[in-house]
Design a protein around this motif. Structure first.
Motif, PDB file in Angstrom:
ATOM      1  N   UNK A 193       1.941  -0.901 -12.110  1.00 21.47           N
ATOM      2  CA  UNK A 193       2.671  -1.161 -13.592  1.00 21.47           C
ATOM      3  C   UNK A 193       2.888  -0.019 -14.324  1.00 21.47           C
ATOM      4  N   UNK A 194       2.690   1.464 -13.710  1.00 21.22           N
ATOM      5  CA  UNK A 194       3.278   2.518 -14.787  1.00 21.22           C
ATOM      6  C   UNK A 194       4.579   2.859 -14.089  1.00 21.22           C
ATOM      7  N   UNK A 195       5.488   2.047 -13.150  1.00 19.95           N
ATOM      8  CA  UNK A 195       6.678   2.303 -12.941  1.00 19.95           C
ATOM      9  C   UNK A 195       7.720   2.025 -14.055  1.00 19.95           C
ATOM     10  N   UNK A 196       8.658   2.567 -14.140  1.00 16.36           N
ATOM     11  CA  UNK A 196       9.590   2.490 -15.322  1.00 16.36           C
ATOM     12  C   UNK A 196      10.491   1.224 -15.100  1.00 16.36           C
ATOM     13  N   UNK A 197      11.208   0.887 -13.883  1.00 16.60           N
ATOM     14  CA  UNK A 197      12.096  -0.373 -14.021  1.00 16.60           C
ATOM     15  C   UNK A 197      12.524  -0.515 -12.526  1.00 16.60           C
ATOM     16  N   UNK A 198      12.956  -1.907 -12.734  1.00 18.86           N
ATOM     17  CA  UNK A 198      13.209  -2.515 -11.198  1.00 18.86           C
ATOM     18  C   UNK A 198      14.744  -2.803 -11.317  1.00 18.86           C
ATOM     19  N   UNK A 199      15.615  -2.682 -10.487  1.00 14.78           N
ATOM     20  CA  UNK A 199      17.159  -3.245 -10.406  1.00 14.78           C
ATOM     21  C   UNK A 199      17.220  -4.204  -9.531  1.00 14.78           C
ATOM     22  N   UNK A 250       0.674  -1.240  -0.162  1.00 18.76           N
ATOM     23  CA  UNK A 250       0.021   0.197  -0.091  1.00 18.76           C
ATOM     24  C   UNK A 250       0.664   1.280  -0.100  1.00 18.76           C
ATOM     25  N   UNK A 251       1.958   1.468   0.781  1.00 12.10           N
ATOM     26  CA  UNK A 251       2.656   2.649   0.792  1.00 12.10           C
ATOM     27  C   UNK A 251       3.281   2.903  -0.404  1.00 12.10           C
ATOM     28  N   UNK A 255       9.626  10.175 -12.857  1.00 12.44           N
ATOM     29  CA  UNK A 255       9.641   8.761 -13.272  1.00 12.44           C
ATOM     30  C   UNK A 255       9.924   8.105 -11.987  1.00 12.44           C
ATOM     31  N   UNK A 256       9.544   6.794 -11.908  1.00 15.48           N
ATOM     32  CA  UNK A 256       9.627   5.879 -10.708  1.00 15.48           C
ATOM     33  C   UNK A 256      10.298   4.430 -10.911  1.00 15.48           C
ATOM     34  N   UNK A 257      11.481   4.363 -10.307  1.00 16.49           N
ATOM     35  CA  UNK A 257      12.208   2.871 -10.266  1.00 16.49           C
ATOM     36  C   UNK A 257      11.889   2.439  -9.155  1.00 16.49           C
ATOM     37  N   UNK A 258      12.431   1.114  -8.926  1.00 10.97           N
ATOM     38  CA  UNK A 258      12.236   0.415  -7.573  1.00 10.97           C
ATOM     39  C   UNK A 258      13.491  -0.694  -7.455  1.00 10.97           C
ATOM     40  N   UNK A 259      13.769  -0.953  -6.145  1.00 14.02           N
ATOM     41  CA  UNK A 259      14.878  -2.085  -6.132  1.00 14.02           C
ATOM     42  C   UNK A 259      15.068  -2.486  -4.555  1.00 14.02           C
ATOM     43  N   UNK A 260      15.704  -3.411  -4.292  1.00 15.38           N
ATOM     44  CA  UNK A 260      16.176  -3.857  -3.125  1.00 15.38           C
ATOM     45  C   UNK A 260      15.301  -5.073  -2.602  1.00 15.38           C
ATOM     46  N   UNK A 309       4.291   5.945  -5.326  1.00 17.36           N
ATOM     47  CA  UNK A 309       4.427   5.789  -6.719  1.00 17.36           C
ATOM     48  C   UNK A 309       3.343   6.884  -7.476  1.00 17.36           C
ATOM     49  N   UNK A 310       2.121   6.884  -7.001  1.00 18.92           N
ATOM     50  CA  UNK A 310       1.425   7.934  -7.565  1.00 18.92           C
ATOM     51  C   UNK A 310       1.457   9.192  -7.220  1.00 18.92           C
ATOM     52  N   UNK A 311       2.112   9.619  -6.118  1.00 19.56           N
ATOM     53  CA  UNK A 311       2.564  11.008  -5.604  1.00 19.56           C
ATOM     54  C   UNK A 311       3.507  11.293  -6.641  1.00 19.56           C
ATOM     55  N   UNK A 312       4.679  10.445  -6.653  1.00 22.04           N
ATOM     56  CA  UNK A 312       5.727  10.770  -7.684  1.00 22.04           C
ATOM     57  C   UNK A 312       5.559  11.166  -8.958  1.00 22.04           C
ATOM     58  N   UNK A 313       4.444  10.170  -9.563  1.00 30.23           N
ATOM     59  CA  UNK A 313       4.162  10.471 -10.898  1.00 30.23           C
ATOM     60  C   UNK A 313       3.123  11.723 -10.945  1.00 30.23           C
TER      61      UNK A 313
END
Length: 241
Positions: free
Chosen positions: A205-211, A170-171, A185-190, A176-180
């Motif tokens: 589904x709208x985020x750009x990339x995962x590392x 949820x958070x 752009x939103x990436x994610x990782x860890x 991600x919505x607030x960033x958009x």
């Protein structure tokens, strides 16, 4: 579709444990791309315990997708990024002696430093991302730096996934919505892996990339690198392993 950037640090850790050049991290990067990875991530640290600065120079001319360099912005790191000019630089707040990144930036506290770095890197045509957690006010401060993207630190999601995945995600959805909404752009990782990635991707589904590095390289020991990358890309389409 969300892009998969493979962090090859753990391959370098294996090489460094024995000396020599086996495994060859440049060849691994080539193979990751050939097997469908849409980016390569490296995180050189000052002690060069995994990826070395020389590796980054060797990787730049052979990467055909996107090169993402992560790191804490000491001067030698800044100089490396400005020389190599990767597609993206991701600034993380980890001290040189930490085992792995374990927190996001307090952007308000470091606002002047981060704004200057963003100006420097974007002025050289390098897409810039800040590693942050899900605090909404902090994300608003990130937007004020002029950064192109943020990368959401997903360890809290991974830790909460097995006990209550709806609560855990949820958070991240709200962040991600607030960033958009702020034009980021939103990436994610860890700690994203084959067990928790599909659920994450289906809700953002709208985020750009995962590392992804540690889990992916570990899975490759069992499945092989080519199959593993295919499995992770399927997760990014919302398909569980």
């Amino acid at each position: 579709m969300i892009k998969l950037s493979v962090n090859i640090n753990k391959a370098a850790t294996l090489r460094n444990a024995r000396g020599g050049n086996v495994p060859d991290v440049v060849q691994i990067a080539k193979d990751c791309e050939a097997y469908g990875a849409q980016g390569i991530t490296v995180h050189p640290r000052p002690d060069e315990r995994h990826i070395r600065y020389n590796d980054v120079y060797a990787l730049k001319p052979i990467i055909k997708t996107e090169l993402n360099i992560e790191g804490y912005p000491i001067q030698s790191f800044v100089d490396l990024v400005l020389t190599v000019k990767p597609t993206q630089v991701t600034l993380v707040p980890d001290a040189p002696d930490v085992l792995t990144s374990n927190a996001g930036w307090n952007v308000k506290e470091h606002f002047n430093q981060l704004s200057e770095l963003v100006d420097t890197f974007t002025g050289h045509g390098i897409r810039t991302s800040l590693f942050v957690e899900t605090d909404l006010e902090n994300i608003e401060w990130a937007a004020k730096t002029g950064t192109d993207r943020i990368e959401l630190y997903t360890e809290p999601y991974a830790n909460g996934y097995n006990s209550n995945r709806d609560h855990a995600i949820a958070p991240f959805v709200e962040a991600a919505k607030r960033a958009k909404s702020l034009g980021l752009g939103v990436n994610a990782g860890h700690d994203l892996n084959l067990q928790n990635l599909a659920f994450f991707a289906s809700h953002l589904p709208w985020i750009e990339e995962v590392s992804i590095g540690h889990a992916l390289i570990c899975d490759a020991l069992y499945y092989g690198l080519e199959r593993t990358i295919g499995l992770y890309k399927a997760c990014l389409k919302g398909e569980p392993k």
